[in-house]
Design a protein around this motif. Structure first.
Motif, PDB file in Angstrom:
ATOM      1  N   GLY A 174      -9.118  15.450  15.434  1.00 39.29           N
ATOM      2  CA  GLY A 174     -10.746  15.197  16.176  1.00 39.29           C
ATOM      3  C   GLY A 174     -10.507  14.941  17.802  1.00 39.29           C
ATOM      4  O   GLY A 174     -11.477  15.300  18.379  1.00 39.29           O
ATOM      5  N   ARG A 175      -9.346  14.546  17.972  1.00 44.13           N
ATOM      6  CA  ARG A 175      -9.205  13.943  19.285  1.00 44.13           C
ATOM      7  C   ARG A 175      -8.438  14.612  20.161  1.00 44.13           C
ATOM      8  O   ARG A 175      -8.284  14.606  21.559  1.00 44.13           O
ATOM      9  CB  ARG A 175      -8.866  12.420  19.305  1.00 44.13           C
ATOM     10  N   VAL A 203      -3.240  22.103  21.375  1.00 44.04           N
ATOM     11  CA  VAL A 203      -2.049  21.142  21.427  1.00 44.04           C
ATOM     12  C   VAL A 203      -1.595  20.831  19.922  1.00 44.04           C
ATOM     13  O   VAL A 203      -0.402  20.839  19.862  1.00 44.04           O
ATOM     14  CB  VAL A 203      -2.665  19.898  22.308  1.00 44.04           C
ATOM     15  N   VAL A 204      -2.541  20.349  19.119  1.00 46.06           N
ATOM     16  CA  VAL A 204      -2.220  20.591  17.775  1.00 46.06           C
ATOM     17  C   VAL A 204      -1.362  21.430  17.118  1.00 46.06           C
ATOM     18  O   VAL A 204      -0.274  21.611  16.485  1.00 46.06           O
ATOM     19  CB  VAL A 204      -3.345  20.057  16.745  1.00 46.06           C
TER      20      VAL A 204
END
Length: 71
Positions: free
Chosen positions: A5-6, A11-12
């Motif tokens: 969530g952050r 990127v994930v």
């Protein structure tokens, strides 16, 4: 704790798809932080206190993925 969530989804996805180990991620972050200089496997391993042969393998893998250029 779920970090998804952050951290931006792209990127994930990159980490999921391209990064196979914590030391590879640490190397990539080191190279990004010091992008104004060239690094050899010996210097990377000394900076991260890792094995030079492993550093060389990880750097070669990142080169093959197009994440960095090696001389």
């Amino acid at each position: 704790m779920d970090i998804r969530g952050r951290i931006p989804d792209e990127v994930v996805r990159f980490i999921d798809d391209a990064i196979t180990s914590v030391d590879q991620l640490e190397m990539l972050l080191l190279l990004k932080q010091h992008r104004d200089r060239s690094w050899c496997a010996m210097e990377v391993s000394a900076e991260l206190r890792s094995n030079e042969a492993v550093a060389d393998e990880r750097l070669s893998a990142m080169q093959q993925m197009g994440l960095l250029e090696r001389e």
